[in-house]
Write a protein that holds these residues in place. Structure first.
Motif, PDB file in Angstrom:
ATOM      1  N   GLY A 358       0.845  -1.106   0.002  1.00 51.75           N
ATOM      2  CA  GLY A 358       0.133  -0.014   0.103  1.00 51.75           C
ATOM      3  C   GLY A 358       0.960   1.139   0.092  1.00 51.75           C
ATOM      4  N   MET A 359       0.731   2.182   0.976  1.00 52.79           N
ATOM      5  CA  MET A 359       1.267   3.240   0.975  1.00 52.79           C
ATOM      6  C   MET A 359       2.911   3.218   1.284  1.00 52.79           C
ATOM      7  N   ASN A 360       3.163   2.114   2.110  1.00 53.92           N
ATOM      8  CA  ASN A 360       4.370   1.866   2.608  1.00 53.92           C
ATOM      9  C   ASN A 360       5.208   0.952   1.506  1.00 53.92           C
ATOM     10  N   GLU A 361       4.713   0.696   0.200  1.00 57.81           N
ATOM     11  CA  GLU A 361       5.380  -0.035  -0.645  1.00 57.81           C
ATOM     12  C   GLU A 361       6.413   0.708  -1.294  1.00 57.81           C
ATOM     13  N   ARG A 362       7.458  -0.070  -1.731  1.00 59.02           N
ATOM     14  CA  ARG A 362       8.670   0.544  -2.255  1.00 59.02           C
ATOM     15  C   ARG A 362       8.910  -0.455  -3.520  1.00 59.02           C
ATOM     16  N   VAL A 363       9.839   0.130  -4.531  1.00 64.18           N
ATOM     17  CA  VAL A 363      10.126  -0.369  -5.599  1.00 64.18           C
ATOM     18  C   VAL A 363      11.043  -1.583  -5.442  1.00 64.18           C
ATOM     19  N   PHE A 364      10.933  -2.504  -4.590  1.00 65.50           N
ATOM     20  CA  PHE A 364      12.236  -3.399  -4.330  1.00 65.50           C
ATOM     21  C   PHE A 364      12.894  -4.383  -5.438  1.00 65.50           C
TER      22      PHE A 364
END
Length: 389
Positions: A358-364
Motif C-alpha cells: 500500500g502506501m508503504n510499498e517500495r520498488v524493491f
C-alpha cells in the motif's frame, strides 16, 4: 545466436521484469492466499461477465477491479505516512483509476457498485498483509501461473523474437488462453509504471553513491541510465495497450513501457537463457505441489506414476507451450536459480512482516540489480546468488 537489436533487447528486459514478479508470487504463495484469491476472483469473474462483452474487454474490467481493490488496501488499511502526503497520493491514484475506467468506456457508477460488491464479499480487513502485498501481480499469477512463458510465446508468435527450440505447431495451450494472458500482462506493466512512479514521488529514498567504493561501475552506470530515462518520461502521455491496432503499434508500446519501467535485467539479458529459466520456475512449482515425487532422475524409464520426477512434469509443461528442453537443462538451471529465489523469498517475507504494501510499498525490484543503500550482507548474498545465473 544472432545479436539482438534494440527492440529485441527491450522485449528481453520486459521478460526479466515479469519473471521477477512470477518468482515473487510463487515464492510467497500459501493456502491462505489460495482461499482469499479464490473467493476474490470468483466475485470479480462474475461481475466482469455481467458488465462486459468480449473476452479481452472482460479481462480489462477484471484488471481494473483488482486495481480498485489495491486502492482500497492502499488507503483503507495501510499505516498513513503524513496527512498531506496521504491526500496527495490518494487523489493521484483515484484520478488514475477513474481515467482508466473512462478510457475503456466503462461506467463509473457501475464500477463503484461492483467494487463495493467485491468489498462486501471479501472485506479488506480479511485480506492479510501477505495477500495484500502486490495483489495485482499475485492474483494475475494465481489465474495464469507463470506469466513470462505466455508473454514469450506471444513474442515468438509475433516474430519479435526467434528461438530454435520453439515449435508453434506442437503447442497444446490454445491461443485464447495466451491472448488473455498477454492482454493482462501488458495491463499489469502499465499499472506498474504508474504505481512505481507514485511510490517514487512520495516515498523518495535518497541514494548516495560512494565514488571511492564502486564495485561495478558498469552496473551503476546502467542503473543510472535506465532509471534516468524512466524519470524523464514521467508525465508524458502514451497510447495504452487497449488502443493498439497494428503490430507496429505494439512494438512502439513495448519499447515505451520498457523505458518507463527503468528496469535492468536481473536474471538474464540473453534470449538463449529464457527457456531454461522458465522451466526452472515450473520445476520449483511442481516440486512444491508434489513433495512425494523425486526432483530429478537420470533414467528416462519409469514404471510407476509415483516415480515420475518433477523435472519430467516441468518438461511436459514447457512442451505444452511449444518449447523443447531437456530434463538435465531444467535441473541444472534449477540449481543455478535456487539461491536467488531464496533471497527473493526472504526479502518478500521481511517486507510483508513490516507491512510494506500500500502506501508503504517500495520498488524493491531495484534492490536486486543495484541499490547503494542495500546493507553489506544483502549485497554479499546477492552477488553470490547472481554469480550462479
Amino acid at each position: 545466436m544472432p545479436k539482438l537489436n534494440d527492440f529485441q533487447n527491450s522485449t528481453v528486459r520486459l521478460l526479466d521484469y515479469l519473471y521477477f514478479h512470477d518468482v515473487v508470487a510463487m515464492q510467497g504463495f500459501s493456502e491462505e492466499k489460495l482461499s482469499i484469491y479464490s473467493k476474490l476472483l470468483a466475485t470479480i469473474d462474475s461481475l466482469a461477465y455481467r458488465r462486459s462483452e468480449g473476452v479481452l474487454i472482460r479481462e480489462h474490467y477484471k484488471h481494473l477491479l483488482l486495481i480498485g481493490v489495491d486502492f482500497e488496501l492502499t488507503f483503507g488499511k495501510g499505516k498513513l505516512i503524513e496527512d498531506d502526503i496521504y491526500v496527495q497520493m490518494q487523489e493521484k491514484y483515484r484520478a488514475y483509476l477513474i481515467q482508466q475506467i473512462e478510457f475503456v468506456g466503462f461506467k463509473i457508477d457501475h464500477y463503484k457498485q461492483d467494487l463495493n460488491e467485491i468489498l462486501i464479499q471479501t472485506p479488506i480487513q480479511s485480506i492479510t498483509s501477505a495477500a495484500a502485498f502486490k495483489i495485482v501481480s499475485q492474483v494475475l499469477y494465481f489465474e495464469y501461473d507463470n506469466i513470462t512463458i505466455g508473454v514469450l510465446s506471444k513474442f515468438l508468435d509475433f516474430n519479435f523474437l526467434i528461438l530454435a527450440k520453439y515449435q508453434k505447431k506442437n503447442k497444446v495451450i490454445n491461443d485464447s488462453f495466451l491472448n488473455k494472458l498477454f492482454y493482462r500482462a501488458m495491463l499489469f506493466l502499465e499499472f506498474e509504471v504508474f504505481k512505481n512512479n507514485l511510490i517514487a514521488e512520495y516515498s523518495f529514498e535518497e541514494q548516495t553513491i560512494n565514488l571511492n567504493a564502486l564495485e561495478d561501475y558498469e552496473k551503476v552506470a546502467a542503473a543510472i541510465k535506465a532509471r534516468g530515462k524512466a524519470n524523464s518520461l514521467k508525465g508524458i502521455e502514451y497510447k495504452g495497450f487497449h488502443t493498439l491496432k497494428t503490430k507496429n503499434d505494439l512494438k512502439k508500446f513495448l519499447i515505451n513501457i520498457e523505458e518507463r519501467l527503468g528496469h535492468n535485467p536481473i536474471f538474464s539479458d540473453s534470449l538463449a537463457n529464457w527457456i531454461a529459466l522458465i522451466s526452472a520456475w515450473h520445476l520449483i512449482l511442481k516440486k512444491g505441489n508434489n513433495l512425494d515425487k523425486p526432483l530429478f532422475k537420470e533414467s528416462p524409464q519409469y514404471i510407476l506414476d509415483s516415480d515420475i520426477s518433477c523435472t519430467k512434469l516441468a518438461r511436459k509443461k514447457l512442451a505444452d507451450f511449444g518449447f523443447s528442453v531437456s530434463e538435465k537443462t531444467i535441473f541444472d538451471c534449477y540449481d543455478r536459480v535456487y539461491d536467488i529465489y531464496t533471497l527473493i523469498r526472504i526479502t518478500v517475507e521481511c517486507l510483508v512482516e513490516e507491512k510494506m504494501y500500500g502506501m508503504n510499498e517500495r520498488v524493491f525490484i531495484h534492490d536486486f540489480y543495484y541499490n547503494p543503500n542495500s546493507n553489506a550482507f544483502f549485497k554479499k548474498q546477492l552477488q553470490a546468488a547472481k554469480a550462479k545465473l
